[in-house]
Design an enzyme around this catalytic site. Sequence first.
Site, PDB file in Angstrom:
ATOM      1  N   SER A  46       0.868  -1.167   0.000  1.00 18.84           N
ATOM      2  CA  SER A  46       0.000   0.000   0.000  1.00 18.84           C
ATOM      3  C   SER A  46       0.909   1.223   0.000  1.00 18.84           C
ATOM      4  CB  SER A  46      -0.925  -0.002   1.215  1.00 18.84           C
ATOM      5  OG  SER A  46      -1.968   0.921   0.991  1.00 18.84           O
ATOM      6  N   GLU A  47       0.650   2.149  -0.904  1.00 17.58           N
ATOM      7  CA  GLU A  47       1.641   3.200  -1.169  1.00 17.58           C
ATOM      8  C   GLU A  47       1.838   4.175  -0.013  1.00 17.58           C
ATOM      9  OE1 GLU A  47      -1.106   2.666  -2.934  1.00 17.58           O
ATOM     10  OE2 GLU A  47      -2.141   4.523  -3.484  1.00 17.58           O
ATOM     11  N   ASN A  48       0.955   4.127   0.979  1.00 17.06           N
ATOM     12  CA  ASN A  48       1.188   4.986   2.142  1.00 17.06           C
ATOM     13  C   ASN A  48       2.261   4.409   3.061  1.00 17.06           C
ATOM     14  OD1 ASN A  48      -0.846   2.974   2.629  1.00 17.06           O
ATOM     15  ND2 ASN A  48      -1.200   3.926   4.613  1.00 17.06           N
ATOM     16  N   GLY A  49       2.810   3.235   2.704  1.00 18.39           N
ATOM     17  CA  GLY A  49       4.008   2.799   3.421  1.00 18.39           C
ATOM     18  C   GLY A  49       3.957   1.470   4.117  1.00 18.39           C
ATOM     19  N   SER A  88       8.477   4.261  -0.621  1.00 16.21           N
ATOM     20  CA  SER A  88       7.331   3.551  -1.181  1.00 16.21           C
ATOM     21  C   SER A  88       7.229   3.774  -2.688  1.00 16.21           C
ATOM     22  CB  SER A  88       6.050   4.033  -0.494  1.00 16.21           C
ATOM     23  OG  SER A  88       4.929   3.384  -1.034  1.00 16.21           O
TER      24      SER A  88
END
Lengths: 219, 233
Positions: A46-49, A88
């Site tokens: 998930s690109e938020n980390g 990320s």
Amino acid sequence: MALDKIGIAKRIAQELKDGFFVNLGIGIPTLVANYIPKGIDVEFQSENGVLGMGPFPFEGEEDADLINAGKQTITTLPGASFFDSALSFGMIRGQHVDLTILGAMEVAENGDIANWKIPGKMVKGMGGAMDLVASAENIIVAMMHVNKAGESKILKKCTLPLTGVGCVKKVVTELAVLEITPKGFKLLERAPGVSVEHIIASTEATLIIDGEIPEMKID
Amino acid sequence: MINKKVNTVQEALQGIENGMTLMLGGFGLCGIPENSIAELVQKETQNLTCISNNAGVDNFGLGLLLQKKQIKKMISSYVGENAEFERQMLSGELEVDLIPQGTLAERCRAAQAGIPAFFTPAGYGTEVSEGKEAREFNGKMHIMELAFNADFAIIKAWKGDTAGNLIFKGTARNFNPCMAGAAKITIAEVEELVEAGTLDPNQIHIPGIFVQRIFQGEQYEKRIEQRTTRKKD
């Protein structure tokens, strides 16, 4: 009969391969995580980390410091890791993520995708979508074939502001599986009980139809 | 040890003036500097340019500054879930620069790392690339993006020490480490502030060199935007 959203997610899940790192967009793509084929290991980014995203937490176990890119509370699986946003997107642009599955408002036969803005109506922003589509080697779009007004979203040319150019490889809709080839959309599969004629009538772009078109196999 | 500790949020935010550009960490409401935002509302600082991935929700996060019309311009990647934001944007009261999330993160990191500009494929061929230099590398088109130039970075960490060293928790990390040291002055608020020497140097995510002021936030609401759960079988 046309598929529902779960049917689309189930068909896309068949595209997952053992060892894949996968980024799932908001909406139908998120559902794909529920239908991972047996016997394979994939890891969700998930690109938020976070890498190694797990299911939603049990009631009462939500952690405000642990969410996905849709801002939903989540859990992690063994082997998970956290990282900052620059790292990320380093993972994403550096093509370490194998597959991106995202939604779209329009897809064109040259692989262009539009999913972030309807001028004058809806402007929420692109989030990570532009980075994802510009870099991913393998992009599958999960979308409805026609909009609420019955108009095709599978087009010769996108009409909405673009998210990325020439990047989409495959599209799965409630009616069909389409591959984007250098010559345009190729019809690979049709939803159970849906005729080729119905798919052609629902598609603004020209479809390449090569022989018998098999039905999707959805459990 | 150089002591970065300040005792109050008021002291931490000294020097923030009308018209300045601020970076604020967080993704959605996760990992936002709640105490500093509350103080900015109290200070009534005006005409701010805010670089932040999102703009909060109507009554929390940066939404609080929007309600008071303290923000002149937002630089973000995604701004859904905020009706007042949408209203101000559509009416033209608020300038909005929407940029790809990875580009936002890298423009922070570039500022932190002394890199004035970089090339990225994100946004090539879209309205994001309008007016920007485009170049081909390895057979693929890229656009040039510039490092941010901000007056203050306001970030939030889980634990910190008086030397300014920071440790983040979960996905509350997000943009916070990228913004540390990416502005002229970096202010870190933490849930727990300990004496230097207490934290294991092996576990530090961001070294204190990137932080000029650190304080322990008085309280954290840590609001959840989308509470999603499953039932026990």
